[in-house]
Each structure stands twice: as structure tokens, then as C-alpha cells.
Design a protein around this motif. Structure first.
Motif, PDB file in Angstrom:
ATOM      1  N   LEU A 246       0.829  -1.203   0.000  1.00 18.88           N
ATOM      2  CA  LEU A 246       0.000   0.000   0.000  1.00 18.88           C
ATOM      3  C   LEU A 246       0.867   1.258   0.000  1.00 18.88           C
ATOM      4  CD1 LEU A 246      -2.818  -1.125   2.453  1.00 18.88           C
ATOM      5  CD2 LEU A 246      -3.045  -0.685  -0.008  1.00 18.88           C
ATOM      6  N   GLY A 247       1.960   1.225   0.744  1.00 18.35           N
ATOM      7  CA  GLY A 247       2.892   2.353   0.739  1.00 18.35           C
ATOM      8  C   GLY A 247       3.522   2.559  -0.627  1.00 18.35           C
ATOM      9  N   LEU A 248       3.844   1.474  -1.308  1.00 23.65           N
ATOM     10  CA  LEU A 248       4.407   1.556  -2.649  1.00 23.65           C
ATOM     11  C   LEU A 248       3.395   2.165  -3.618  1.00 23.65           C
ATOM     12  CD1 LEU A 248       6.837   0.921  -4.425  1.00 23.65           C
ATOM     13  CD2 LEU A 248       5.873  -1.340  -4.815  1.00 23.65           C
ATOM     14  N   LEU A 249       2.150   1.750  -3.514  1.00 25.66           N
ATOM     15  CA  LEU A 249       1.101   2.359  -4.334  1.00 25.66           C
ATOM     16  C   LEU A 249       1.004   3.855  -4.047  1.00 25.66           C
ATOM     17  CD1 LEU A 249      -1.849  -0.210  -4.252  1.00 25.66           C
ATOM     18  CD2 LEU A 249      -0.536   0.520  -6.251  1.00 25.66           C
ATOM     19  N   GLY A 250       1.110   4.202  -2.768  1.00 26.13           N
ATOM     20  CA  GLY A 250       1.031   5.599  -2.384  1.00 26.13           C
ATOM     21  C   GLY A 250       2.155   6.446  -2.957  1.00 26.13           C
ATOM     22  N   ALA A 251       3.272   5.834  -3.252  1.00 30.66           N
ATOM     23  CA  ALA A 251       4.380   6.575  -3.853  1.00 30.66           C
ATOM     24  C   ALA A 251       4.038   7.014  -5.275  1.00 30.66           C
ATOM     25  CB  ALA A 251       5.641   5.720  -3.850  1.00 30.66           C
ATOM     26  N   PHE A 252       3.083   6.339  -5.906  1.00 31.86           N
ATOM     27  CA  PHE A 252       2.725   6.648  -7.292  1.00 31.86           C
ATOM     28  C   PHE A 252       1.341   7.257  -7.446  1.00 31.86           C
ATOM     29  CE2 PHE A 252       5.857   3.219  -7.466  1.00 31.86           C
ATOM     30  CZ  PHE A 252       6.815   3.814  -8.259  1.00 31.86           C
ATOM     31  N   LEU A 253       0.462   7.057  -6.472  1.00 31.41           N
ATOM     32  CA  LEU A 253      -0.893   7.605  -6.538  1.00 31.41           C
ATOM     33  C   LEU A 253      -1.001   8.780  -5.576  1.00 31.41           C
ATOM     34  CD1 LEU A 253      -2.952   4.274  -6.492  1.00 31.41           C
ATOM     35  CD2 LEU A 253      -2.393   5.693  -8.467  1.00 31.41           C
ATOM     36  N   PRO A 254      -1.313   9.965  -6.078  1.00 32.27           N
ATOM     37  CA  PRO A 254      -1.318  11.144  -5.203  1.00 32.27           C
ATOM     38  C   PRO A 254      -2.399  11.123  -4.125  1.00 32.27           C
ATOM     39  CG  PRO A 254      -2.109  11.698  -7.398  1.00 32.27           C
ATOM     40  CD  PRO A 254      -1.617  10.287  -7.458  1.00 32.27           C
ATOM     41  N   VAL A 255      -3.423  10.317  -4.276  1.00 32.24           N
ATOM     42  CA  VAL A 255      -4.498  10.304  -3.271  1.00 32.24           C
ATOM     43  C   VAL A 255      -4.246   9.302  -2.154  1.00 32.24           C
ATOM     44  CG1 VAL A 255      -6.245  11.108  -4.888  1.00 32.24           C
ATOM     45  CG2 VAL A 255      -5.872   8.659  -4.606  1.00 32.24           C
ATOM     46  N   LEU A 256      -3.201   8.513  -2.270  1.00 26.23           N
ATOM     47  CA  LEU A 256      -2.900   7.487  -1.268  1.00 26.23           C
ATOM     48  C   LEU A 256      -1.587   7.845  -0.568  1.00 26.23           C
ATOM     49  CD1 LEU A 256      -4.115   4.728  -0.394  1.00 26.23           C
ATOM     50  CD2 LEU A 256      -2.552   3.656  -1.988  1.00 26.23           C
ATOM     51  N   PRO A 257      -1.611   7.972   0.762  1.00 25.00           N
ATOM     52  CA  PRO A 257      -0.380   8.357   1.460  1.00 25.00           C
ATOM     53  C   PRO A 257       0.617   7.204   1.517  1.00 25.00           C
ATOM     54  CG  PRO A 257      -2.091   7.861   3.051  1.00 25.00           C
ATOM     55  CD  PRO A 257      -2.732   7.752   1.681  1.00 25.00           C
ATOM     56  N   THR A 258       1.885   7.532   1.543  1.00 24.89           N
ATOM     57  CA  THR A 258       2.938   6.524   1.610  1.00 24.89           C
ATOM     58  C   THR A 258       3.388   6.269   3.047  1.00 24.89           C
ATOM     59  OG1 THR A 258       3.718   7.113  -0.582  1.00 24.89           O
ATOM     60  CG2 THR A 258       5.284   5.965   0.838  1.00 24.89           C
ATOM     61  N   VAL A 259       3.767   7.332   3.736  1.00 26.26           N
ATOM     62  CA  VAL A 259       4.407   7.197   5.041  1.00 26.26           C
ATOM     63  C   VAL A 259       3.533   6.487   6.080  1.00 26.26           C
ATOM     64  CG1 VAL A 259       5.459   8.452   6.964  1.00 26.26           C
ATOM     65  CG2 VAL A 259       6.016   9.076   4.609  1.00 26.26           C
ATOM     66  N   PRO A 260       2.232   6.804   6.190  1.00 30.68           N
ATOM     67  CA  PRO A 260       1.448   6.080   7.204  1.00 30.68           C
ATOM     68  C   PRO A 260       1.461   4.564   6.995  1.00 30.68           C
ATOM     69  CG  PRO A 260       0.239   8.000   6.476  1.00 30.68           C
ATOM     70  CD  PRO A 260       1.437   7.874   5.576  1.00 30.68           C
TER      71      PRO A 260
END
Length: 124
Positions: free
Chosen positions: A22-36
Motif C-alpha cells: 500500500l505504501g508503494l502504491l502511495g508513492a505513485f498515486l497522489p491520493v494514497l499516502p505513503t508514510v502512514p
């Protein structure tokens, strides 16, 4: 902490991988956070996968955030602004949908509570 058995260790590792994905997805999708998600991955890895936990803590880009969170629960100001902005945008979009009134009221109230909690966190 008591060492986890093989089944528990496997479950902690699976959970850690889900959070890393999920964090990896967040690195590419602006609506999904990475760090949390990486914070949650480090937490799960700490219970069943010390090598992954170490990698997350030492990551060149995100490791500092994980270490700051563990040390003092700190959230950088930039992340606070980004999260607050996304929650405000999400609330505005939600109001434009055909969602039930309870959702149009409840979700923004929940996001406001999260924003208040977030802004009360230390920044270093």
C-alpha cells in the motif's frame, strides 16, 4: 516481547507486506499516502520480520519519518498540510456525490477530528 511462533510470525510478515504494498502504491498515486503505510509496515515487521523493520528504518527517503514517529510521534508540517488539504478536498468531493446525508456529515466530521489530532502532533 515474547518471540512469535511460526504462524504468528507468518501473519505479521503478511501484514507487513500488505502495508509495504500500500505504501508503494502511495508513492505513485497522489491520493494514497505513503508514510502512514510504511509506519504500519515497520510496526508489523517489528513483531515478525526484524530484517524488514531494519530496512524500513534505514530507508534513504522514508526511514527518517519512521524513526521520528517512533521517537516522538512527530509528523512534518508539510505532511500535516498535505493530509489536511486532501481531507478538505475529499470532503468537498463527497458533498457533490449522491452519498447519504449521514455519510456527507459523518465523514467530514471524522476527517476534521483526524486533522485536529494530526495538528496536535509534534513536528520534530
Amino acid at each position: 516481547m515474547r518471540p512469535a511462533g511460526p504462524v504468528a510470525r507468518l501473519l505479521w510478515r503478511a501484514l507487513a507486506l500488505v502495508f509495504v504494498a500500500l505504501g508503494l502504491l502511495g508513492a505513485f498515486l497522489p491520493v494514497l499516502p505513503t508514510v502512514p503505510f510504511l509506519l504500519a509496515a515497520a510496526w508489523a515487521a517489528g513483531r515478525g520480520w526484524p530484517a524488514l523493520e531494519r530496512r524500513l528504518l534505514e530507508h534513504p527517503r522514508y526511514g527518517a519519518y519512521v524513526r521520528q514517529w517512533r521517537r516522538s510521534g512527530a509528523v512534518p508540517r508539510r505532511a500535516k498540510w498535505a493530509a489536511t488539504g486532501m481531507m478538505a478536498l475529499s470532503s468537498a468531493v463527497l458533498l457533490a456525490t449522491a452519498a447519504p446525508a449521514v455519510v456527507k456529515i459523518g465523514a467530514p466530521l471524522l476527517m476534521a477530528a483526524v486533522a485536529i489530532w494530526l495538528w496536535r502532533r509534534p513536528e520534530n
